[in-house]
Design an enzyme around this catalytic site. Structure first.
Site, mmCIF file in Angstrom:
data_model
loop_
_atom_site.group_PDB
_atom_site.id
_atom_site.type_symbol
_atom_site.label_atom_id
_atom_site.label_comp_id
_atom_site.label_asym_id
_atom_site.label_seq_id
_atom_site.Cartn_x
_atom_site.Cartn_y
_atom_site.Cartn_z
ATOM 1 N N SER A 142 0.852 -1.185 0.000
ATOM 2 C CA SER A 142 0.000 0.000 0.000
ATOM 3 C C SER A 142 0.888 1.235 0.000
ATOM 4 C CB SER A 142 -0.886 0.015 1.248
ATOM 5 O OG SER A 142 -1.556 1.247 1.401
ATOM 6 N N TYR A 155 -2.647 -0.616 10.181
ATOM 7 C CA TYR A 155 -2.648 -0.962 8.753
ATOM 8 C C TYR A 155 -1.301 -0.605 8.127
ATOM 9 C CZ TYR A 155 -4.059 -0.877 3.823
ATOM 10 O OH TYR A 155 -4.147 -1.089 2.462
#
Length: 244
Positions: A142, A155
């Protein structure tokens, strides 16, 4: 080997980037093994694959469970004899919160699915690819795995870990004919992000918009193709310039 004979495993295939990549790889002639925790969503992706005259199977799995991961890897090996492509994609985002407000349970879940799940997939797929002396893997990291992302500490930590796994695995297995790269999406319009405010232009980057799952899938399909044959250990951002 012709691309039409190649076998690809896609985790998180039930929706979003995983579904888009599954359909595109199938359209290119690959046999797709679809893995997802949600059986209904995974079966729907399989229906869409078959609707476009593709070939595939669906296997339900919790990617954070070692036995489930071993099961989907062994089933694909038994069914098709090999694993040529692995899109190690399944993940969860959690909710926005300051680090001190992030629950221990949510932190554990983020690491279990996003990081341990990626590790387990690599661990068992690499054993098959090592026997073959060939294979291509793309891990989903990501933009949060390459820069700070306020209010997504768990995350972000998990995706930084995926970047680390990618680089290390690429260094270890490149000499065996196995290429391993990571794709790092920015904001993408998926079920996982549908409840988030994606309208902030700073968050969206210079292009001032989020991506479609298909735009990320296009890059994944390039990375697993022979046209990317000299890419190994690459951390490829696909974020509209968010991390530029």
């Amino acid at each position: 080997m012709s691309i039409t004979n190649r076998v690809a495993i896609i985790t998180g295939a039930g929706s979003g980037i995983g579904r888009a990549a599954s359909l595109k790889l199938s359209k290119q002639g690959m046999i797709v093994a679809l893995v997802d925790y949600n059986s209904e969503a995974g079966e729907e992706t399989l229906r869409l694959v078959e609707e476009q005259e593709g070939k595939g199977i669906f296997i339900r799995a919790d990617v954070s469970n070692s036995k489930d991961v071993q099961n989907y890897v062994s089933k694909v090996k038994e069914e098709f004899g090999r694993i040529d492509v692995f899109f190690n994609n399944a993940g969860v985002m959690g909710s926005f919160s300051p680090l001190a407000e992030l629950s221990e349970e949510m932190f554990d879940q983020l690491l279990a699915v996003n990081l341990k799940g990626a590790f387990l997939g690599l661990k068992y797929v690499l054993k098959v690819m090592e026997e073959q002396q060939s294979g291509v893997i793309v891990n989903t990291a990501s933009s949060a795995g390459v820069q700070s992302t306020p209010y997504l500490s768990g995350y972000s930590a998990s995706k930084h870990g995926v970047v680390g796994l990618t680089k290390t695995a690429a260094a270890e297995y490149g000499q065996l004919g196995i290429r391993i790269n990571a794709v790092c999406p920015g904001g993408v319009r998926t079920n996982m992000t549908k409840d988030l405010d994606m309208s902030d232009p700073i968050q969206n980057g210079p292009l001032r918009r989020t991506a479609t799952p298909e735009e990320i899938a296009n890059v994944v399909c390039f990375l697993v193709s022979d046209e990317a044959s000299y890419m190994n250990g690459s951390i490829v951002t696909v974020d509209g310039g968010l991390t530029a």
